[in-house]
Write a protein that holds these residues in place. Structure first.
Motif, PDB file in Angstrom:
ATOM      1  N   LEU A   4       0.808  -1.208   0.000  1.00 38.53           N
ATOM      2  CA  LEU A   4       0.000   0.000   0.000  1.00 38.53           C
ATOM      3  C   LEU A   4       0.848   1.268   0.000  1.00 38.53           C
ATOM      4  O   LEU A   4       0.389   2.329  -0.394  1.00 38.53           O
ATOM      5  CB  LEU A   4      -0.963   0.001   1.179  1.00 38.53           C
ATOM      6  N   HIS A   5       2.095   1.174   0.441  1.00 36.35           N
ATOM      7  CA  HIS A   5       2.963   2.345   0.495  1.00 36.35           C
ATOM      8  C   HIS A   5       4.041   2.318  -0.581  1.00 36.35           C
ATOM      9  O   HIS A   5       4.938   3.158  -0.572  1.00 36.35           O
ATOM     10  CB  HIS A   5       3.583   2.471   1.887  1.00 36.35           C
ATOM     11  N   LYS A   6       3.931   1.388  -1.504  1.00 33.69           N
ATOM     12  CA  LYS A   6       4.874   1.322  -2.631  1.00 33.69           C
ATOM     13  C   LYS A   6       4.380   2.232  -3.744  1.00 33.69           C
ATOM     14  O   LYS A   6       3.187   2.298  -4.019  1.00 33.69           O
ATOM     15  CB  LYS A   6       4.987  -0.106  -3.178  1.00 33.69           C
ATOM     16  N   THR A   7       5.313   2.913  -4.390  1.00 34.45           N
ATOM     17  CA  THR A   7       4.930   3.715  -5.551  1.00 34.45           C
ATOM     18  C   THR A   7       4.813   2.790  -6.755  1.00 34.45           C
ATOM     19  O   THR A   7       5.408   1.703  -6.764  1.00 34.45           O
ATOM     20  CB  THR A   7       5.981   4.809  -5.849  1.00 34.45           C
ATOM     21  N   PRO A   8       4.072   3.202  -7.778  1.00 35.95           N
ATOM     22  CA  PRO A   8       4.029   2.392  -9.002  1.00 35.95           C
ATOM     23  C   PRO A   8       5.430   2.130  -9.565  1.00 35.95           C
ATOM     24  O   PRO A   8       5.715   1.027 -10.031  1.00 35.95           O
ATOM     25  CB  PRO A   8       3.181   3.236  -9.953  1.00 35.95           C
ATOM     26  N   ALA A   9       6.313   3.126  -9.495  1.00 31.52           N
ATOM     27  CA  ALA A   9       7.677   2.925  -9.991  1.00 31.52           C
ATOM     28  C   ALA A   9       8.387   1.827  -9.195  1.00 31.52           C
ATOM     29  O   ALA A   9       9.140   1.029  -9.769  1.00 31.52           O
ATOM     30  CB  ALA A   9       8.474   4.228  -9.945  1.00 31.52           C
ATOM     31  N   ASP A  10       8.150   1.750  -7.881  1.00 29.00           N
ATOM     32  CA  ASP A  10       8.742   0.684  -7.062  1.00 29.00           C
ATOM     33  C   ASP A  10       8.288  -0.689  -7.555  1.00 29.00           C
ATOM     34  O   ASP A  10       9.087  -1.626  -7.651  1.00 29.00           O
ATOM     35  CB  ASP A  10       8.333   0.817  -5.589  1.00 29.00           C
ATOM     36  N   ILE A  11       7.002  -0.811  -7.838  1.00 28.07           N
ATOM     37  CA  ILE A  11       6.459  -2.094  -8.289  1.00 28.07           C
ATOM     38  C   ILE A  11       7.030  -2.462  -9.655  1.00 28.07           C
ATOM     39  O   ILE A  11       7.440  -3.606  -9.887  1.00 28.07           O
ATOM     40  CB  ILE A  11       4.915  -2.054  -8.287  1.00 28.07           C
ATOM     41  N   TRP A  12       7.107  -1.493 -10.572  1.00 27.55           N
ATOM     42  CA  TRP A  12       7.701  -1.768 -11.879  1.00 27.55           C
ATOM     43  C   TRP A  12       9.171  -2.157 -11.742  1.00 27.55           C
ATOM     44  O   TRP A  12       9.660  -3.024 -12.474  1.00 27.55           O
ATOM     45  CB  TRP A  12       7.531  -0.575 -12.824  1.00 27.55           C
ATOM     46  N   ARG A  13       9.885  -1.538 -10.806  1.00 34.31           N
ATOM     47  CA  ARG A  13      11.302  -1.893 -10.605  1.00 34.31           C
ATOM     48  C   ARG A  13      11.462  -3.340 -10.138  1.00 34.31           C
ATOM     49  O   ARG A  13      12.465  -3.969 -10.407  1.00 34.31           O
ATOM     50  CB  ARG A  13      11.958  -0.936  -9.615  1.00 34.31           C
ATOM     51  N   MET A  14      10.468  -3.853  -9.420  1.00 32.36           N
ATOM     52  CA  MET A  14      10.515  -5.258  -9.002  1.00 32.36           C
ATOM     53  C   MET A  14      10.334  -6.189 -10.193  1.00 32.36           C
ATOM     54  O   MET A  14      10.894  -7.280 -10.220  1.00 32.36           O
ATOM     55  CB  MET A  14       9.425  -5.535  -7.960  1.00 32.36           C
ATOM     56  N   LEU A  15       9.531  -5.760 -11.171  1.00 32.95           N
ATOM     57  CA  LEU A  15       9.213  -6.609 -12.324  1.00 32.95           C
ATOM     58  C   LEU A  15      10.272  -6.555 -13.428  1.00 32.95           C
ATOM     59  O   LEU A  15      10.527  -7.558 -14.095  1.00 32.95           O
ATOM     60  CB  LEU A  15       7.868  -6.183 -12.933  1.00 32.95           C
ATOM     61  N   ILE A  16      10.843  -5.392 -13.663  1.00 31.59           N
ATOM     62  CA  ILE A  16      11.714  -5.165 -14.817  1.00 31.59           C
ATOM     63  C   ILE A  16      13.177  -5.265 -14.394  1.00 31.59           C
ATOM     64  O   ILE A  16      13.594  -4.574 -13.455  1.00 31.59           O
ATOM     65  CB  ILE A  16      11.430  -3.773 -15.437  1.00 31.59           C
ATOM     66  N   PRO A  17      13.975  -6.067 -15.081  1.00 35.30           N
ATOM     67  CA  PRO A  17      15.402  -6.165 -14.734  1.00 35.30           C
ATOM     68  C   PRO A  17      16.107  -4.808 -14.848  1.00 35.30           C
ATOM     69  O   PRO A  17      15.781  -3.994 -15.723  1.00 35.30           O
ATOM     70  CB  PRO A  17      15.958  -7.140 -15.780  1.00 35.30           C
TER      71      PRO A  17
END
Length: 176
Positions: A4-17
């Motif tokens: 809930l406190h993660k930014t969208p960029a944080d989530i994308w950084r987890m997915l994208i190498p």
């Protein structure tokens, strides 16, 4: 992990190498530019995503030139303008593939999804066994997409949390 406190960029950084991230030093923490397959993606602080066809010489572009190209290109895809607000739309358009190498971090992960439009609704909770954290994240995002689709886009589901489970805790159970 609380999402809930993660930014969208944080989530994308987890997915994208990391090797696909662009202009890392120049980007604010809450934004991300990355390339994947045949497009360059721009993740804004509000979570909106834009895509642009990747030119042959994309490695030689500087940030200013890339942003000018984004602003003037007739081929820019604005997912929000197309009514595509969740990660699932973008992941499908990208042709996102999960890495297939064996991860030493395989385990059971409990995923909790909430309806942000109707917070009093019962959350969807389930456990995935023998998967990586990255797979659990991807699965959760796609589950949110499917829940949004099934509601006719009236609701917005998001991952609330993903936690690694102890060996025998809730083994094989699906909740919600």
């Amino acid at each position: 992990m609380d999402f809930l406190h993660k930014t969208p960029a944080d989530i994308w950084r987890m997915l994208i190498p990391v090797s696909h991230w662009m202009f890392r030093e120049s980007m604010p923490e809450d934004e991300l530019i990355f390339h994947y397959r045949d497009h360059i993606y721009f993740v804004n602080e509000d979570g909106s995503v834009l895509a642009l066809p990747k030119p042959a010489c994309f490695e030689q572009l500087d940030l200013e030139t890339l942003l000018k190209w984004l602003a003037t290109s007739e081929e820019t895809i604005d997912f929000d303008d197309n009514g595509q607000f969740d990660y699932g739309f973008v992941l499908k358009q990208m042709g996102y593939l999960m890495p297939t190498r064996k991860s030493r971090e395989m385990g059971s992960y409990r995923i909790e999804i909430i309806n942000t439009v109707l917070p009093s609704a019962k959350p969807t909770c389930y456990v995935l066994k023998k998967v990586s954290f990255l797979f659990a994240l991807y699965h959760g995002l796609m589950r949110c997409h499917n829940l949004n689709r099934r509601s006719g886009w009236e609701y917005e589901h998001e991952i609330k949390s993903i936690w690694k489970q102890e060996q025998n805790q809730h083994e094989g159970k699906v909740f919600g």
